[in-house]
Enzyme design. Structure first.
Site, PDB file in Angstrom:
ATOM      1  N   CYS B   2      30.159 -21.909 -20.863  1.00  4.43           N
ATOM      2  CA  CYS B   2      30.750 -20.794 -20.138  1.00  4.43           C
ATOM      3  C   CYS B   2      29.712 -19.683 -20.137  1.00  4.43           C
ATOM      4  O   CYS B   2      28.677 -19.788 -20.785  1.00  4.43           O
ATOM      5  CB  CYS B   2      32.008 -20.275 -20.842  1.00  4.43           C
ATOM      6  SG  CYS B   2      33.233 -21.545 -21.170  1.00  4.43           S
ATOM      7  N   ARG B  27      26.970 -21.332 -15.025  1.00  2.00           N
ATOM      8  CA  ARG B  27      27.446 -21.856 -16.303  1.00  2.00           C
ATOM      9  C   ARG B  27      28.923 -22.238 -16.261  1.00  2.00           C
ATOM     10  O   ARG B  27      29.473 -22.748 -17.248  1.00  2.00           O
ATOM     11  CB  ARG B  27      27.233 -20.828 -17.414  1.00  2.00           C
ATOM     12  CG  ARG B  27      25.771 -20.434 -17.607  1.00  2.00           C
ATOM     13  CD  ARG B  27      25.634 -19.393 -18.689  1.00  2.00           C
ATOM     14  NE  ARG B  27      26.060 -19.896 -19.976  1.00  2.00           N
ATOM     15  CZ  ARG B  27      25.306 -20.609 -20.793  1.00  2.00           C
ATOM     16  NH1 ARG B  27      24.071 -20.916 -20.462  1.00  2.00           N
ATOM     17  NH2 ARG B  27      25.776 -21.031 -21.939  1.00  2.00           N
ATOM     18  N   TRP B  73      34.043 -22.531 -17.977  1.00  2.00           N
ATOM     19  CA  TRP B  73      33.905 -23.949 -17.640  1.00  2.00           C
ATOM     20  C   TRP B  73      34.814 -24.662 -18.619  1.00  2.00           C
ATOM     21  O   TRP B  73      34.509 -24.745 -19.799  1.00  2.00           O
ATOM     22  CB  TRP B  73      32.458 -24.386 -17.796  1.00  2.00           C
ATOM     23  CG  TRP B  73      32.257 -25.830 -17.454  1.00  2.00           C
ATOM     24  CD1 TRP B  73      32.078 -26.871 -18.322  1.00  2.00           C
ATOM     25  CD2 TRP B  73      32.209 -26.404 -16.161  1.00  2.00           C
ATOM     26  NE1 TRP B  73      31.935 -28.041 -17.644  1.00  2.00           N
ATOM     27  CE2 TRP B  73      32.003 -27.791 -16.310  1.00  2.00           C
ATOM     28  CE3 TRP B  73      32.329 -25.881 -14.871  1.00  2.00           C
ATOM     29  CZ2 TRP B  73      31.905 -28.662 -15.224  1.00  2.00           C
ATOM     30  CZ3 TRP B  73      32.231 -26.751 -13.794  1.00  2.00           C
ATOM     31  CH2 TRP B  73      32.020 -28.121 -13.971  1.00  2.00           C
ATOM     32  N   ASN B  99      32.418 -18.904 -25.835  1.00  2.00           N
ATOM     33  CA  ASN B  99      31.726 -20.011 -25.170  1.00  2.00           C
ATOM     34  C   ASN B  99      31.449 -21.046 -26.240  1.00  2.00           C
ATOM     35  O   ASN B  99      30.782 -20.743 -27.227  1.00  2.00           O
ATOM     36  CB  ASN B  99      30.421 -19.491 -24.550  1.00  2.00           C
ATOM     37  CG  ASN B  99      29.485 -20.604 -24.136  1.00  2.00           C
ATOM     38  OD1 ASN B  99      29.928 -21.712 -23.854  1.00  2.00           O
ATOM     39  ND2 ASN B  99      28.184 -20.314 -24.092  1.00  2.00           N
ATOM     40  N   GLY B 100      31.972 -22.266 -26.087  1.00  2.00           N
ATOM     41  CA  GLY B 100      31.748 -23.294 -27.111  1.00  2.00           C
ATOM     42  C   GLY B 100      33.018 -24.093 -27.344  1.00  2.00           C
ATOM     43  O   GLY B 100      33.977 -24.002 -26.573  1.00  2.00           O
ATOM     44  N   GLU B 484      19.910 -46.549 -11.449  1.00  2.00           N
ATOM     45  CA  GLU B 484      19.999 -45.097 -11.534  1.00  2.00           C
ATOM     46  C   GLU B 484      18.625 -44.455 -11.319  1.00  2.00           C
ATOM     47  O   GLU B 484      18.505 -43.443 -10.624  1.00  2.00           O
ATOM     48  CB  GLU B 484      20.601 -44.704 -12.891  1.00  2.00           C
ATOM     49  CG  GLU B 484      20.682 -43.218 -13.184  1.00  2.00           C
ATOM     50  CD  GLU B 484      21.512 -42.410 -12.191  1.00  2.00           C
ATOM     51  OE1 GLU B 484      22.185 -42.999 -11.340  1.00  2.00           O
ATOM     52  OE2 GLU B 484      21.435 -41.169 -12.257  1.00  2.00           O
ATOM     53  N   LYS B 488      17.782 -41.812  -8.269  1.00  2.00           N
ATOM     54  CA  LYS B 488      17.238 -40.473  -8.464  1.00  2.00           C
ATOM     55  C   LYS B 488      16.044 -40.234  -7.558  1.00  2.00           C
ATOM     56  O   LYS B 488      15.943 -39.195  -6.908  1.00  2.00           O
ATOM     57  CB  LYS B 488      16.798 -40.253  -9.923  1.00  2.00           C
ATOM     58  CG  LYS B 488      17.875 -40.075 -10.967  1.00  2.00           C
ATOM     59  CD  LYS B 488      18.698 -38.827 -10.817  1.00  2.00           C
ATOM     60  CE  LYS B 488      19.875 -39.072  -9.963  1.00  2.00           C
ATOM     61  NZ  LYS B 488      21.118 -39.418 -10.329  1.00  2.00           N
ATOM     62  N   GLU B 491      17.092 -39.900  -3.953  1.00  2.00           N
ATOM     63  CA  GLU B 491      17.833 -38.675  -3.647  1.00  2.00           C
ATOM     64  C   GLU B 491      16.941 -37.458  -3.472  1.00  2.00           C
ATOM     65  O   GLU B 491      17.166 -36.637  -2.592  1.00  2.00           O
ATOM     66  CB  GLU B 491      18.829 -38.360  -4.776  1.00  2.00           C
ATOM     67  CG  GLU B 491      20.055 -39.234  -4.793  1.00  2.00           C
ATOM     68  CD  GLU B 491      20.967 -38.912  -5.979  1.00  2.00           C
ATOM     69  OE1 GLU B 491      22.182 -38.898  -5.793  1.00  2.00           O
ATOM     70  OE2 GLU B 491      20.466 -38.679  -7.103  1.00  2.00           O
ATOM     71  N   HIS B 507      14.596 -63.900  -5.988  1.00  2.00           N
ATOM     72  CA  HIS B 507      15.440 -64.380  -4.890  1.00  2.00           C
ATOM     73  C   HIS B 507      15.295 -63.520  -3.638  1.00  2.00           C
ATOM     74  O   HIS B 507      16.211 -63.429  -2.844  1.00  2.00           O
ATOM     75  CB  HIS B 507      16.889 -64.460  -5.347  1.00  2.00           C
ATOM     76  CG  HIS B 507      17.094 -65.452  -6.455  1.00  2.00           C
ATOM     77  ND1 HIS B 507      17.188 -66.797  -6.229  1.00  2.00           N
ATOM     78  CD2 HIS B 507      17.147 -65.303  -7.795  1.00  2.00           C
ATOM     79  CE1 HIS B 507      17.325 -67.432  -7.379  1.00  2.00           C
ATOM     80  NE2 HIS B 507      17.297 -66.546  -8.345  1.00  2.00           N
ATOM     81  N   LYS B 606      26.757 -31.861  -3.620  1.00  2.00           N
ATOM     82  CA  LYS B 606      26.962 -32.106  -5.041  1.00  2.00           C
ATOM     83  C   LYS B 606      28.192 -32.951  -5.289  1.00  2.00           C
ATOM     84  O   LYS B 606      28.189 -33.875  -6.075  1.00  2.00           O
ATOM     85  CB  LYS B 606      27.090 -30.769  -5.779  1.00  2.00           C
ATOM     86  CG  LYS B 606      27.327 -30.900  -7.281  1.00  2.00           C
ATOM     87  CD  LYS B 606      26.137 -31.544  -7.966  1.00  2.00           C
ATOM     88  CE  LYS B 606      26.417 -31.861  -9.421  1.00  2.00           C
ATOM     89  NZ  LYS B 606      25.460 -32.851  -9.937  1.00  2.00           N
TER      90      LYS B 606
END
Lengths: 611, 611
Positions: B2, B27, B73, B99-100, B484, B488, B491, B507, B606
């Site tokens: 946060c 954040r 958040w 925050n935490g 993955e 990346k 993208e 193959h 996003k």
């Protein structure tokens, strides 16, 4: 698919036949054999290639001016010495070589067995020759007449040659469905599946028509229809080169195999599906019907193109048979510690039946008690032997390294399997099943129609031949087709092509799209048509160059796409068999235009027998 | 994660705090709030962005010289007005922003409830402020002392600011784990999660250390440790630009998020795994333990990077929990007619929790009676709400469009889930479970070590930045990592990169390999190490350029590869968390060198909330 050669004339028959068989090995090479008339009727045959047969014959006496030979691609019975052709009749006085499939052989065999005929092989061909002998004996007619009557009894496809000890200067042949050409020399005749064994001796040939019976006797050629009407043979001059003839007039095996698909799909259905008789039957499934009915899960293991066929099968089995299906890369499956239960059915798909990873995967699954069902093209191959049951694809030998007709044959067989299992499980409406059976029978004609797109696709290939990248998008049943289309291009043109489920594009690959990126979208009319139209718009908004495969008569997508390829309408569950055709042709033409070795692309092997 | 801001001085506090919160919205942005001291202690808070809070405050009186604000958040409790910060204590005389994560909040809450404290939110933070009030009242000590004692009671991470009506010219703050910086002006102090809210007023800052308590009272700053030892603050001059600070000194959010992973992985395990206490517990799993124990099958639905995390989960759940797993593209799953049973568990993975296709897929599965388990990063998101149970990934907000820390957080959570389910099902040896628990705790340190490869990877990026194509190969647990890594690169650099299971290369894709093709092979020491060494040789034989990710100390592959990147050894089931790091860095550096907009790559969004 097998290769046949025969000779009658003034030369030594044996070397001509052996040399001819070698030319025909592209048609099959699991066993070979030869029959020679020289007073008696001698048969030499052996599992393996023609060179194995040669070694086996060695110094044995082969003097003869009349003979026939066969190189086999197994359809009934595994490849071994006894299943190799030629086959004697029970009396051993007549013998046959046969290319094709006799669908009603089981019923005929039962009758012949009851009359005391003996069988030394598992082939349909041995049934054929005993049937001829039975008619010959019972009707007390000529051999030619016996053959003619026998042809009225058999159902299926054939190109046959028959020799008899009692007619030492005669050769009888007939065809339906399987090819046959006669070479006309000076006081000699050649007979073969194609002209390659003939061309170095004569360039005059006669193409035998379906339902014709050929009798060559005492230097004279006589051709009659099955109804005993004499026909005038049309002698043509061969102007082709040897290697072109071997490829049936096509420039490459791959193209030949692409064009063979109406036939190979039909062969894969032959005897298994007859819609108007409501007949849907596959031996392997019938035998294991209870297992399939009770199955908790189907695991499909395969590699490469076969894995794509497996993805189509996943959709089919889940939709119609309502069994959860998991499709695995064989290589990944075998090295992790997968959950395999005794109630699982494992379907292994492999053209060659020798794919090392797939073979190892089924050994693993077997050790855990699962039932293994093999779908292979090569009869008697390792995977076929290691399976509990199976279904052959009957596509005939595939020579081109990039698989085409084997893929559509696999999808055909897997479709029939899914429908049959669905019927047994009662998970498909009877009306839907009937509709799909009729549709399946129409698929070869639709493939034939799709092949007519060749010229148009050649034009598109010319436009895109120099691009470095391609994307292929599809949804639902066309998603595996997108993967397969991309793989084909990758394999033979070395263009980096990648397939994606169309909706996944937004999660990354769309970043690749700009005005240089061709995007092949398989967008036939189906339940997700509207969605894929949106995907096309997304691509278009990023200036991607759209090549769309659409259903005939589509009037929406042509407004958006740069190129549109129209394929005949088909039920969405069956559409992969049709929509894949233009993609095969596109990859073929691009590769040819780029000067690539289409039949033997760099780095690849036809059958991957290493891990 | 946060954002917090506080002010004490001669200016109006409210506009400074609101402006600061906007700077900190990277954040978190699910709700925001502000507390102002002006005789009384007023709190304004609202679900939504800071602009929503501003609208909500409107013309209300905000005159004050002491205040604090928070942009949230969510970690505990869904994003709504009551869960927004600041939180009052029960007496409403003191308030907190936090925050935490307080790991032992549940136990503390039980005690506080029994003593009559009231709770108006689901947050751990409200527990914290009531704990402070309880100590303050019971011990009859100063607020500062009460905060200090409270810090000895809580387990977890925090950056807090506390205000009290009884001390109208005082601000108390403390931190452990969560960041906090003090801005020192003339007779005024600023306090924030990073320097962005401060920099336009002063460039003199003090970074608060873990376990320090800050008291600003009557214009004086006093910093003591939790043990009440006074420390001398180190005042630094800020020389960074605003946008750089927002990104924590990193050039791009993506890079910042890559480097946050030791922390975000730890956050995703916090309170769930404590190896030496033999503690492995996830609320969502505990609640549905019986369902997982009885599950016939797990279906994982996801898109993009989350789909790759799902593939890792497939291997984990099958290997350890012995439940068959099927991973599906959400888009494909929802449009076919998949088999879904009431005994199935569907795990939906989505960073944003808003992915439209995934959401639709779980609605479909729900309608068939399956149990839905959500793995999301955004608390209170649509997928989280639509799920029967779930586990949040606690990676903090991910701003870079190309997902990095969300992926490793997903894999972390899915690993813990698989292990916990395995334990409940009794399918894992106790010793193996213990070993993996200890190993998991060591993963953040190993990721930290892998991040030190940055300079080396930058060099490799420079070599390959101009190539048009890449292949990525991996086997087993590293197969999804290959996918993955390729995604990346695709993208953010728009290079056509494609991932493959290494054995599938033969193959088809092997045809692409020549002296221009870079092939990234993830070849850490595991059960298929020998096999992947063979694959490397196959690539090498075709002159492919090999970049190998290997285990530290490997002395075989360096002989074969052009570049070798050594990552710390890890159990093969956990290795994706380590082996993916160099691939993230490689794609990042290549994209930067190509001049691409790393944080906002073309064509992408996003969170894909359209179909």
């Amino acid at each position: 698919m097998c290769g046949i050669v025969a000779y009658i004339g003034h030369r030594e028959a044996c070397p001509i036949i052996l040399k001819g068989l070698k030319r025909l090995e592209y048609r099959g090479y699991d066993s070979a054999g030869i029959a020679l008339l020289n007073g008696d009727l001698k048969v030499y045959k052996k599992k393996g290639k023609v060179s194995d047969l040669e070694n086996f014959i060695g110094d044995q006496a082969t003097h003869s001016h009349v003979g026939m030979g066969h190189t086999r691609w197994a359809t009934h019975g595994e490849p071994n010495d006894s299943n190799a052709h030629p086959h004697y009749s029970t009396s051993k006085r007549i013998a046959i070589i046969h290319n094709g499939i006799i669908e009603n052989y089981a019923a005929l065999k039962t009758v012949l067995l009851s009359r005391g005929y003996e069988f030394h092989s598992d082939t349909d061909s041995e049934v054929f020759i005993n049937l001829i002998e039975d008619i010959h004996t019972n009707n007390n007619c000529s051999l030619e007449e016996a053959v003619r009557l026998a042809l009225h009894e058999v159902v299926g496809a054939y190109a046959i040659v028959v020799l008899s000890e009692d007619d030492p200067n005669q050769l009888i042949a007939a065809r339906k469905g399987s090819p046959m050409v006669i070479g006309v020399g000076e006081n000699e005749f050649f007979l073969a599946s194609d002209a390659t064994p003939i061309i170095e001796y004569t360039n005059e040939v006669i193409y035998v028509n379906d339902y014709e019976i050929v009798v060559i006797k005492d230097g004279k050629l006589d051709i009659q229809t099955k109804e005993a009407v004499r026909t005038t043979p049309y002698i043509q001059k061969l102007e082709l080169k040897l290697d072109a003839i071997e490829k049936g007039g096509y420039e490459h095996f791959m193209l030949k195999e692409i064009f063979e698909q109406p036939r190979s799909i039909m062969d894969s259905m032959r005897g298994r599906l007859i819609a108007d008789q409501n007949h849907l039957m596959m031996g392997g499934i019938r035998e294991y019907a209870n297992k399939f009915v009770a199955a908790d899960r189907i695991l499909i293991v395969a590699c490469g193109t076969s894995w794509h066929a497996g993805l189509v099968a996943e959709y089919l089995f889940e939709e119609f048979a309502r069994i959860p299906v998991e499709v695995e890369y064989a290589s990944e499956f075998r090295y992790r510690n997968p959950v395999i239960r005794e109630t699982d059915i494992v379907i292994a798909i492999s053209q060659s039946g020798e794919t090392a990873d797939t073979l190892a995967a089924i050994e693993l699954a077997k050790s855990k008690g699962a039932t293994i069902f093999g779908v292979c093209n090569v009869v008697g191959s390792s995977i076929a032997r290691a399976s509990d049951a199976g279904a052959y694809t009957h596509a005939g030998p595939e020579i081109g390294v990039a698989s085409t007709k084997a893929f559509t044959a696999q999808v055909t067989v897997l479709t029939l399997m899914a429908l049959m299992v669905a019927e047994k499980r009662g998970t498909i409406e009877n009306s839907k099943l009937r509709q799909l059976m009729v549709e399946m029978e129409n698929i070869p004609a639709k493939v034939e129609q799709a092949l007519k797109l060749d010229a148009q696709i050649q034009h598109i290939a010319d436009v895109f031949k120099d691009v470095p990248n391609f994307l292929y998008l599809g949804r639902g049943y066309n998603f595996p087709v997108a993967l397969e289309g991309a793989l084909k291009l990758k394999e033979i043109s070395y263009i980096h092509a990648e397939g994606y489920p169309a909706a996944e594009m937004k999660h990354g690959p769309i970043a690749l799209i700009d005005e240089n990126m061709p995007v092949v979208v398989i967008a036939t009319k189906d339940s997700s048509y509207e969605k894929i139209v949106s995907n096309i718009q997304e691509v278009k908004a990023r200036k991607g160059r759209i090549i769309a495969i659409v259903t005939e008569g589509d009037d929406v997508i042509p407004e958006m796409a740069e190129f549109v390829i129209e394929v005949p309408a088909a039920d969405e569950a069956l559409v992969p068999l049709v929509s894949v055709i233009p993609l095969q042709l596109l990859s073929y033409h691009i590769a040819v235009m780029r000067g690539c070795n289409v039949d033997q692309p760099r780095n690849l092997a036809k059958s991957v027998t290493v891990e």
